[in-house]
Write a protein that holds these residues in place. Structure first.
Motif, PDB file in Angstrom:
ATOM      1  N   ALA A 149       0.848  -1.184   0.000  1.00  0.00           N
ATOM      2  CA  ALA A 149       0.000   0.000   0.000  1.00  0.00           C
ATOM      3  C   ALA A 149       0.887   1.239   0.000  1.00  0.00           C
ATOM      4  N   TYR A 150       0.278   2.417  -0.168  1.00  0.00           N
ATOM      5  CA  TYR A 150       1.087   3.633  -0.181  1.00  0.00           C
ATOM      6  C   TYR A 150       0.293   4.832   0.305  1.00  0.00           C
ATOM      7  N   ALA A 151       1.065   5.868   0.651  1.00  0.00           N
ATOM      8  CA  ALA A 151       0.515   7.153   1.055  1.00  0.00           C
ATOM      9  C   ALA A 151       1.300   8.254   0.343  1.00  0.00           C
ATOM     10  N   LYS A 152       0.774   9.477   0.360  1.00  0.00           N
ATOM     11  CA  LYS A 152       1.414  10.584  -0.347  1.00  0.00           C
ATOM     12  C   LYS A 152       1.629  11.775   0.585  1.00  0.00           C
ATOM     13  N   SER A 153       2.640  12.590   0.229  1.00  0.00           N
ATOM     14  CA  SER A 153       2.912  13.808   0.980  1.00  0.00           C
ATOM     15  C   SER A 153       3.680  14.775   0.088  1.00  0.00           C
ATOM     16  N   THR A 154       3.701  16.042   0.485  1.00  0.00           N
ATOM     17  CA  THR A 154       4.528  17.034  -0.196  1.00  0.00           C
ATOM     18  C   THR A 154       5.851  17.229   0.538  1.00  0.00           C
ATOM     19  N   SER A 155       6.080  16.431   1.602  1.00  0.00           N
ATOM     20  CA  SER A 155       7.312  16.510   2.383  1.00  0.00           C
ATOM     21  C   SER A 155       7.870  15.106   2.591  1.00  0.00           C
TER      22      SER A 155
END
Length: 244
Positions: A149-155
């Motif tokens: 699975a995955y997640a996203k961020s701008t940092s």
């Protein structure tokens, strides 16, 4: 450091040397012997690698994260981060310029927990078009519940927002795919995911094989569900000038 276990490893090149981050001794919270994440160095990518510290780089639990499954990520500004963790917890830490110690992040934190929902092990981070994709394995590596699975961020240090699962059991192909790496063909937007899985008909937890398949993104920048194949993506010609 003691013997290396099947607990993950990650390598990076820096200033003409190659650094291998590895997990050793499978230490638990109650253990008193040394172990954890170490770092070794070599003049060549194929080794031989020599322990760079003579002691663990991360030798104890922080935020509940077992010091296993290290992944090293170099950001565009040259900052290098270490992601790691087992037993349901994941940390990110910033590495010193020589990669031999953990140094404070901008807010003074040494180990920041970034554990997403359902995280188990195997962190991996990529960056695409300014977005950081934090990926991990969840479920049990012993059976068909395992997946990525995955997640996203701008940092690079989060917070990361879970998007969903993109690699999971296909009853027509294989069971329990996970504990992956990701490859990008330099200069392209062509990506591949490399992982292990249980062939159909096997029952042993350690009956695993290596596999590779394409990984693509949709127009919104989300990772599309990976379609497992029986034989992989096939050969890819090497561009002229890159045969050396």
């Amino acid at each position: 450091m003691g013997g290396v276990c099947d607990l993950g490893a990650s390598a990076i090149e820096l200033k003409g040397k190659y650094y291998l981050f590895f997990a050793a001794n499978d230490i638990q919270k109650t253990d008193t012997f040394p172990g954890g994440i170490g770092v070794a160095v070599s003049a060549a990518p194929g080794g031989p690698f020599v322990d760079a510290l003579g002691k663990p780089l991360v030798g104890e639990f922080h935020n509940g994260a077992q010091p296993i499954d290290p992944f090293v990520f170099k950001d565009d500004d040259g900052t290098i981060y270490l992601y790691y963790g087992g037993q349901g917890h994941c940390n990110v830490a910033r590495l010193a310029g020589d990669l031999k110690s953990v140094v404070p992040m901008k807010d003074g934190a040494m180990y920041r927990e970034i554990t997403p929902e359902h995280y188990v092990e195997g962190p991996f981070v990529i960056k695409r078009k300014g977005v950081y994709y934090f990926m991990w394995s969840e479920g049990s590596w012993e059976n068909s519940t395992y997946g990525v699975a995955y997640a996203k961020s701008t940092s690079p240090t989060g917070p990361f927002v879970r998007v969903g699962k993109i690699l999971e059991t296909d009853p027509k192909i294989a069971n329990g795919p996970g504990h992956h790496s990701v490859l990008q063909i330099p200069g392209t937007d062509e990506w591949y995911i490399v992982y292990h899985r249980h062939p159909l008909g096997t029952t042993g937890a350690n009956q695993r094989v290596l596999a590779i398949d394409r990984m693509t993104f949709d127009a919104k920048g989300d990772i599309e569900p990976v379609k497992m194949t029986a034989d992989g993506p096939g050969p890819r010609p090497v561009p002229k000038g890159r045969q050396e």
